[in-house]
Scaffold this motif. Sequence first.
Motif, mmCIF file in Angstrom:
data_model
loop_
_atom_site.group_PDB
_atom_site.id
_atom_site.type_symbol
_atom_site.label_atom_id
_atom_site.label_comp_id
_atom_site.label_asym_id
_atom_site.label_seq_id
_atom_site.Cartn_x
_atom_site.Cartn_y
_atom_site.Cartn_z
ATOM 1 N N VAL A 112 0.838 -1.206 0.000
ATOM 2 C CA VAL A 112 0.000 0.000 0.000
ATOM 3 C C VAL A 112 0.871 1.254 0.000
ATOM 4 C CG1 VAL A 112 -1.652 1.352 1.349
ATOM 5 C CG2 VAL A 112 -1.991 -1.113 1.073
ATOM 6 N N VAL A 113 1.930 1.256 0.782
ATOM 7 C CA VAL A 113 2.821 2.432 0.831
ATOM 8 C C VAL A 113 3.451 2.687 -0.533
ATOM 9 C CG1 VAL A 113 4.988 3.297 1.786
ATOM 10 C CG2 VAL A 113 3.297 2.282 3.298
ATOM 11 N N LEU A 114 3.926 1.643 -1.188
ATOM 12 C CA LEU A 114 4.553 1.814 -2.504
ATOM 13 C C LEU A 114 3.532 2.306 -3.534
ATOM 14 C CD1 LEU A 114 6.830 -1.354 -2.522
ATOM 15 C CD2 LEU A 114 7.603 1.024 -2.431
ATOM 16 N N ARG A 115 2.336 1.730 -3.505
ATOM 17 C CA ARG A 115 1.290 2.171 -4.436
ATOM 18 C C ARG A 115 0.889 3.614 -4.157
ATOM 19 N NH1 ARG A 115 -2.416 -1.351 -6.426
ATOM 20 N NH2 ARG A 115 -3.441 0.535 -7.227
ATOM 21 N N ALA A 116 0.769 3.949 -2.878
ATOM 22 C CA ALA A 116 0.395 5.310 -2.500
ATOM 23 C C ALA A 116 1.422 6.313 -3.016
ATOM 24 C CB ALA A 116 0.264 5.416 -0.986
ATOM 25 N N SER A 117 2.685 5.986 -2.860
ATOM 26 C CA SER A 117 3.744 6.880 -3.340
ATOM 27 C C SER A 117 3.711 7.018 -4.855
ATOM 28 C CB SER A 117 5.112 6.354 -2.882
ATOM 29 O OG SER A 117 6.155 7.178 -3.345
ATOM 30 N N GLU A 118 3.469 5.909 -5.535
ATOM 31 C CA GLU A 118 3.402 5.940 -7.005
ATOM 32 C C GLU A 118 2.288 6.855 -7.498
ATOM 33 O OE1 GLU A 118 2.826 1.911 -8.131
ATOM 34 O OE2 GLU A 118 4.890 1.301 -7.694
ATOM 35 N N THR A 119 1.205 6.932 -6.729
ATOM 36 C CA THR A 119 0.076 7.767 -7.148
ATOM 37 C C THR A 119 0.197 9.200 -6.637
ATOM 38 O OG1 THR A 119 -1.240 7.087 -5.219
ATOM 39 C CG2 THR A 119 -1.467 5.784 -7.233
ATOM 40 N N GLY A 120 1.307 9.498 -5.970
ATOM 41 C CA GLY A 120 1.554 10.865 -5.543
ATOM 42 C C GLY A 120 1.084 11.226 -4.155
ATOM 43 N N LEU A 121 0.655 10.246 -3.363
ATOM 44 C CA LEU A 121 0.231 10.553 -2.005
ATOM 45 C C LEU A 121 1.454 10.842 -1.132
ATOM 46 C CD1 LEU A 121 -2.611 7.960 -1.296
ATOM 47 C CD2 LEU A 121 -2.742 10.219 -2.343
ATOM 48 N N PRO A 122 1.344 11.815 -0.227
ATOM 49 C CA PRO A 122 2.496 12.204 0.598
ATOM 50 C C PRO A 122 2.672 11.290 1.807
ATOM 51 C CG PRO A 122 0.637 13.616 1.097
ATOM 52 C CD PRO A 122 0.173 12.682 0.000
ATOM 53 N N VAL A 123 3.342 10.157 1.600
ATOM 54 C CA VAL A 123 3.478 9.163 2.666
ATOM 55 C C VAL A 123 4.930 9.025 3.112
ATOM 56 C CG1 VAL A 123 1.456 7.811 2.009
ATOM 57 C CG2 VAL A 123 3.673 7.301 0.952
ATOM 58 N N ARG A 124 5.072 8.637 4.364
ATOM 59 C CA ARG A 124 6.344 8.201 4.936
ATOM 60 C C ARG A 124 6.150 6.762 5.389
ATOM 61 N NH1 ARG A 124 10.104 12.093 6.595
ATOM 62 N NH2 ARG A 124 10.928 10.574 8.087
ATOM 63 N N ALA A 125 7.184 5.951 5.201
ATOM 64 C CA ALA A 125 7.095 4.545 5.586
ATOM 65 C C ALA A 125 7.756 4.325 6.943
ATOM 66 C CB ALA A 125 7.781 3.680 4.537
ATOM 67 N N ALA A 126 7.461 3.174 7.542
ATOM 68 C CA ALA A 126 8.141 2.747 8.764
ATOM 69 C C ALA A 126 8.861 1.439 8.475
ATOM 70 C CB ALA A 126 7.146 2.566 9.902
ATOM 71 N N ALA A 127 10.083 1.316 8.977
ATOM 72 C CA ALA A 127 10.856 0.080 8.831
ATOM 73 C C ALA A 127 11.307 -0.370 10.212
ATOM 74 C CB ALA A 127 12.058 0.297 7.928
ATOM 75 N N GLN A 128 11.151 -1.673 10.473
ATOM 76 C CA GLN A 128 11.496 -2.232 11.783
ATOM 77 C C GLN A 128 12.840 -2.954 11.695
ATOM 78 O OE1 GLN A 128 7.799 -3.855 13.888
ATOM 79 N NE2 GLN A 128 7.185 -3.982 11.746
ATOM 80 N N ALA A 129 13.813 -2.441 12.430
ATOM 81 C CA ALA A 129 15.173 -2.960 12.324
ATOM 82 C C ALA A 129 15.292 -4.406 12.782
ATOM 83 C CB ALA A 129 16.132 -2.087 13.136
ATOM 84 N N ASN A 130 14.413 -4.852 13.697
ATOM 85 C CA ASN A 130 14.548 -6.226 14.181
ATOM 86 C C ASN A 130 14.118 -7.259 13.150
ATOM 87 O OD1 ASN A 130 11.728 -5.522 14.609
ATOM 88 N ND2 ASN A 130 11.571 -7.385 15.840
ATOM 89 N N LEU A 131 13.426 -6.851 12.095
ATOM 90 C CA LEU A 131 13.023 -7.800 11.065
ATOM 91 C C LEU A 131 14.143 -7.974 10.041
ATOM 92 C CD1 LEU A 131 9.317 -6.773 10.360
ATOM 93 C CD2 LEU A 131 10.205 -8.476 11.978
ATOM 94 N N ARG A 132 14.547 -9.197 9.805
ATOM 95 C CA ARG A 132 15.622 -9.458 8.849
ATOM 96 C C ARG A 132 15.253 -8.975 7.448
ATOM 97 N NH1 ARG A 132 19.440 -13.356 10.805
ATOM 98 N NH2 ARG A 132 18.851 -14.190 12.849
ATOM 99 N N ARG A 133 13.998 -9.025 7.094
ATOM 100 C CA ARG A 133 13.541 -8.630 5.769
ATOM 101 C C ARG A 133 13.696 -7.139 5.518
ATOM 102 N NH1 ARG A 133 7.480 -9.102 4.429
ATOM 103 N NH2 ARG A 133 8.084 -7.418 3.038
ATOM 104 N N SER A 134 13.888 -6.360 6.589
ATOM 105 C CA SER A 134 13.932 -4.905 6.427
ATOM 106 C C SER A 134 15.102 -4.448 5.558
ATOM 107 C CB SER A 134 13.985 -4.214 7.793
ATOM 108 O OG SER A 134 12.745 -4.329 8.450
#
Length: 271
Positions: A112-134
Amino acid sequence: AYVAGTRLAAAVSKAAELAAEGIACNLGYLAAEPGDEDAALTTTREYREMASALADTPPSTRIDVDLPHLGIEAGPEPCLARLEAIASRLPAGRLMQIGAEETRRTDAVLAVVLRASETGLPVRAAAQANLRRSVTDVDRLVAAGIPIRLVKGAFAGPPSIAWPFGEATSLALLKLAGVIQQAGTDLTVGTHDQVIQHAVAGVEVEMLLGSRPGLARSLAERGRPVRVYVPYGTDWQDYAARRVAETRRHAAADPAPAPSYLSRSTCPEDT
């Protein structure tokens, strides 16, 4: 107090109070997850009111949006549509900070965050350092030019998907912060850990209302960009109880007494 009050006006007032001390803020809404579409629409209306209210707050004020409140379990499309409805009320130049969620929801939130950004919505994402996938998630966010709030992460997981809390997570956070900074992507670090705050010197620090307020003021007085999460809402007691528990864990030698309002049915604003 860890909560501004039950009503939006209390959070708006707190934003002005913090701005006078040189501290920016994010307004957040405390609500139970919606059980159906009608409930998700009701919560969306509250977020829209919050977005409109930013016009009466200092220019640095943002809103925090938790996608489960918008019914992300129903799929990315309806959730994205509700996010667009909220964004339509934002004053020019204001941003929506999308909150981090449990691991089972990370893929959906990221989509949703990536799609929102692609459509021009002013979003900031959150990333969790404890997740290896981050490591991979941060690369995708950086490539998309999306600003990031980096946190240690509140959701634990098995060793296959998450670093243990403690030194391993702290090191993972510092490595991710370095990647984000080297890419030139806007970064905020959400932590009360003074070692981390010092290690990422110059980066905006985000803290929680009521948690180490003296430290937040001290950082702001020294010229460090500081931002505080200011929540409000009727579903406040569980959130406040978690903050009390965290405060006691991190200051076990001199635990602060639980705020008296936790034993009542009313929030400080209402007394």
